[in-house]
Design an enzyme around this catalytic site. Structure first.
Site, PDB file in Angstrom:
ATOM      1  N   GLY A  43       0.833  -1.211   0.000  1.00 36.48           N
ATOM      2  CA  GLY A  43       0.000   0.000   0.000  1.00 36.48           C
ATOM      3  C   GLY A  43       0.863   1.253   0.000  1.00 36.48           C
TER       4      GLY A  43
ATOM      5  N   ARG B  84       0.954  -4.919  -5.285  1.00 32.63           N
ATOM      6  CA  ARG B  84       1.096  -6.116  -4.455  1.00 32.63           C
ATOM      7  C   ARG B  84       1.333  -7.259  -5.439  1.00 32.63           C
ATOM      8  NH1 ARG B  84      -0.549  -4.315   0.528  1.00 32.63           N
ATOM      9  NH2 ARG B  84      -2.207  -2.763   0.590  1.00 32.63           N
TER      10      ARG B  84
ATOM     11  N   ASP C 194       5.430  -5.107   5.924  1.00 30.19           N
ATOM     12  CA  ASP C 194       5.898  -6.473   6.213  1.00 30.19           C
ATOM     13  C   ASP C 194       5.887  -7.397   4.993  1.00 30.19           C
ATOM     14  OD1 ASP C 194       3.157  -6.447   6.222  1.00 30.19           O
ATOM     15  OD2 ASP C 194       2.906  -7.523   8.114  1.00 30.19           O
ATOM     16  N   GLY C 195       4.909  -7.236   4.103  1.00 31.86           N
ATOM     17  CA  GLY C 195       4.870  -8.064   2.888  1.00 31.86           C
ATOM     18  C   GLY C 195       6.091  -7.788   2.017  1.00 31.86           C
TER      19      GLY C 195
ATOM     20  N   THR D  29       4.450   2.363   5.555  1.00 25.15           N
ATOM     21  CA  THR D  29       3.058   1.873   5.576  1.00 25.15           C
ATOM     22  C   THR D  29       2.287   2.712   6.579  1.00 25.15           C
ATOM     23  OG1 THR D  29       1.599   0.093   6.344  1.00 25.15           O
ATOM     24  CG2 THR D  29       3.835   0.009   7.145  1.00 25.15           C
TER      25      THR D  29
ATOM     26  N   ASP E 158       0.083   1.704   8.437  1.00 23.13           N
ATOM     27  CA  ASP E 158      -0.385   0.869   9.552  1.00 23.13           C
ATOM     28  C   ASP E 158       0.512   0.922  10.795  1.00 23.13           C
ATOM     29  OD1 ASP E 158      -2.344   0.137   7.796  1.00 23.13           O
ATOM     30  OD2 ASP E 158      -1.539  -1.854   7.381  1.00 23.13           O
TER      31      ASP E 158
ATOM     32  N   ASP F 296       2.700  -1.108  11.620  1.00 21.88           N
ATOM     33  CA  ASP F 296       2.742  -2.451  12.215  1.00 21.88           C
ATOM     34  C   ASP F 296       4.062  -3.168  11.925  1.00 21.88           C
ATOM     35  OD1 ASP F 296       2.302  -2.669   9.517  1.00 21.88           O
ATOM     36  OD2 ASP F 296       0.812  -4.248   9.662  1.00 21.88           O
TER      37      ASP F 296
ATOM     38  N   GLY G 262      -5.796  -0.217   9.074  1.00 20.00           N
ATOM     39  CA  GLY G 262      -4.807  -0.800   9.979  1.00 20.00           C
ATOM     40  C   GLY G 262      -4.651  -2.295   9.798  1.00 20.00           C
ATOM     41  N   ARG G 263      -5.332  -2.826   8.797  1.00 26.76           N
ATOM     42  CA  ARG G 263      -5.281  -4.276   8.534  1.00 26.76           C
ATOM     43  C   ARG G 263      -5.480  -5.040   9.830  1.00 26.76           C
ATOM     44  NH1 ARG G 263      -3.496  -6.509   3.778  1.00 26.76           N
ATOM     45  NH2 ARG G 263      -2.309  -4.673   3.251  1.00 26.76           N
TER      46      ARG G 263
ATOM     47  N   GLU H 198     -14.764   7.771  22.622  1.00 22.47           N
ATOM     48  CA  GLU H 198     -15.303   7.168  23.844  1.00 22.47           C
ATOM     49  C   GLU H 198     -14.712   5.772  24.071  1.00 22.47           C
ATOM     50  OE1 GLU H 198     -17.062   9.708  22.576  1.00 22.47           O
ATOM     51  OE2 GLU H 198     -17.099  10.505  24.598  1.00 22.47           O
TER      52      GLU H 198
ATOM     53  N   GLU I   6     -10.132  -1.810  11.290  1.00 25.27           N
ATOM     54  CA  GLU I   6     -10.805  -2.713  10.345  1.00 25.27           C
ATOM     55  C   GLU I   6     -10.590  -4.182  10.716  1.00 25.27           C
ATOM     56  OE1 GLU I   6      -9.196  -2.062   6.444  1.00 25.27           O
ATOM     57  OE2 GLU I   6      -7.147  -2.213   7.166  1.00 25.27           O
TER      58      GLU I   6
ATOM     59  N   HIS J 139      -9.801   4.591   2.074  1.00 29.84           N
ATOM     60  CA  HIS J 139      -8.528   4.948   1.443  1.00 29.84           C
ATOM     61  C   HIS J 139      -8.155   6.427   1.531  1.00 29.84           C
ATOM     62  CE1 HIS J 139      -8.906   0.877  -0.099  1.00 29.84           C
ATOM     63  NE2 HIS J 139      -7.619   0.938  -0.370  1.00 29.84           N
TER      64      HIS J 139
ATOM     65  N   ARG K 105      -4.931   6.966   3.141  1.00 33.41           N
ATOM     66  CA  ARG K 105      -3.662   6.657   2.476  1.00 33.41           C
ATOM     67  C   ARG K 105      -3.106   7.849   1.691  1.00 33.41           C
ATOM     68  NH1 ARG K 105      -4.014   0.809   1.031  1.00 33.41           N
ATOM     69  NH2 ARG K 105      -3.406   1.301  -1.082  1.00 33.41           N
TER      70      ARG K 105
HETATM   71  O1  F6P Z   1      -1.370  -1.660   4.560  1.00 29.95           O
HETATM   72  C1  F6P Z   1      -2.004  -0.466   4.310  1.00 29.95           C
HETATM   73  C2  F6P Z   1      -3.479  -0.668   4.103  1.00 29.95           C
HETATM   74  O2  F6P Z   1      -4.075   0.571   3.809  1.00 29.95           O
HETATM   75  C3  F6P Z   1      -4.220  -1.364   5.259  1.00 29.95           C
HETATM   76  O3  F6P Z   1      -4.513  -0.482   6.310  1.00 29.95           O
HETATM   77  C4  F6P Z   1      -5.424  -1.915   4.554  1.00 29.95           C
HETATM   78  O4  F6P Z   1      -5.919  -3.035   5.241  1.00 29.95           O
HETATM   79  C5  F6P Z   1      -4.881  -2.314   3.227  1.00 29.95           C
HETATM   80  O5  F6P Z   1      -3.711  -1.531   3.004  1.00 29.95           O
HETATM   81  C6  F6P Z   1      -5.803  -2.107   2.057  1.00 29.95           C
HETATM   82  O6  F6P Z   1      -5.166  -2.573   0.924  1.00 29.95           O
HETATM   83  P1  F6P Z   1      -5.678  -2.318  -0.559  1.00 29.95           P
HETATM   84  O7  F6P Z   1      -5.543  -0.851  -0.849  1.00 29.95           O
HETATM   85  O8  F6P Z   1      -4.791  -3.138  -1.414  1.00 29.95           O
HETATM   86  O9  F6P Z   1      -7.107  -2.734  -0.566  1.00 29.95           O
END
Ligand code: F6P
Length: 330
Positions: free
Chosen positions: A19, A80, A111-112, A134, A136, A138, A179-180, A196, A231, A260, A263
């Site tokens: 992403g 990807r 990470d990917g 990224t 995220d 993460d 945030g995957r 909250e 998510e 998105h 992003r």
């Molecule tokens: O890794 C970044 C991210 O935006 C995640 O938060 C989300 O789950 C994923 O990519 C969405 O990926 P795509 O844009 O390929 O649907």
């Protein structure tokens, strides 16, 4: 962590994968400018690892990255790459990499990306340094990933807007952020927007508890509330949570999925500066013969983290921040 003979390092490639994240362009700019400053040739591989398989290259000059530091997305495209999951895809990529005359690679992604990069080194000896990019956050081994700060700010601004309408109508909102499988965005947006309650994969809360939090707020005169949900592994799971909140507590929650928009956008100063430091560090590591590592930043110090640790170890979430978020929303 790997080592290679950097004496023959003359031509490096840079790619962005996974992403896109705001600040990736600032990282590319740093790789190009530091590389050329140090007398290296620099080329882009377009569309991430797919570009290595399809031989999509672009030589980069100093001017190629002019006026890019403020731009979101990635000027060298991303993707990807399914082919990269198979040894045959990686072997094709490695063959093309060597044939193109590249001696080292900077791979910007999450990470990917680092999984693919690590195998490319392990199976074919390609010297690679990763840069964490990224939204995220993460990735293990770095306090922050490039793009996270911008995404949090984007989501926070959206939350502020949702709060205006929530307050005007005395409504309950459930806002889903990206945030995957990690809750870093949700937690920091929750803290900064005064939510909250926050639903994150790392710290489960029961619907019953959340309904009690809402009821407690109502008792002390709260007319509107905002809940945030990461998510998780099911995009759109906010609708399931909203249904459960209705069933258990009888509350109607409006669902808003930010998606998105998190992003995109111009990177914050924090992300531009982090990206500049990490992009520069990646080139410096390659020039010292260090590879199979990620350039990270911990406590404002550049660190080298093995790619394997970066993609396989779980970055912990701050429990004290979760508790603070709960206390502040009382
Ligand atoms: O890794 C970044 C991210 O935006 C995640 O938060 C989300 O789950 C994923 O990519 C969405 O990926 P795509 O844009 O390929 O649907």
């Amino acid at each position: 962590m790997g080592k290679f003979n950097a004496k023959n390092l003359k031509h490096i490639a840079v790619l962005t994968s996974g992403g896109d994240a705001p600040g990736m362009n600032a990282a590319i700019r740093a790789v190009v400018r530091v590389g050329i400053f140090n007398k290296l040739k620099v080329s882009a591989v377009l569309h991430g690892f797919q570009g290595l398989i399809q031989k999509e290259y672009l030589p980069l000059e100093l001017s190629s990255v002019a006026n890019t530091i403020q731009r979101g997305g990635t000027i060298i495209k991303t993707g990807r790459c399914k082919d990269f999951y198979s040894p045959s895809g990686r072997s094709k990529a490695a063959k093309n990499f060597k044939a193109a005359g590249f001696d080292g690679l900077v791979a910007i992604g999450g990470d990917g990306t680092f999984t693919g990069a690590h195998f490319l080194y392990e199976e074919h000896g390609i010297p690679i340094v990763g840069v964490p990019g990224t939204i995220d956050n993460d990735v293990f081994g770095t306090d922050r990933t490039i793009g996270f700060d911008t995404a949090v700010n984007t989501a926070m601004e959206a939350l502020d807007k949702v709060r205006d309408t929530a307050a005007s109508h005395d409504r309950l909102f459930l806002v889903e952020v990206m945030g995957r499988n990690s809750g870093h965005i949700a937690l920091e947006v929750g803290l900064s927007a005064g939510a909250e309650e926050v639903f994150i994969p790392e710290h489960k809360v029961s619907i019953k508890h959340v309904c009690e939090v809402i009821a407690r707020g109502v008792r002390r005169g709260k007319k509107s509330s905002i809940l945030i949900c990461a998510e998780g592994d099911t995009p759109g799971r906010s609708y399931d949570i909203a249904k459960e909140i209705k069933r258990v507590g009888g509350y109607d929650a409006k669902v808003c999925i930010l998606g998105h928009i998190q992003r995109g956008g111009s990177p914050t100063a924090y992300d531009r500066n982090l990206a500049s430091r990490l992009g520069a560090a990646a080139v410096n590591f390659l020039q010292k013969g260090q590879c199979d590592i990620m350039a990270g930043e911990m406590n404002l110090q550049i660190v080298a983290v093995s790619l394997k640790d970066a993609f396989s170890k779980k970055k912990s979430i701050r429990e004290d921040w979760i508790n603070l978020e709960k206390t502040l929303s009382i």
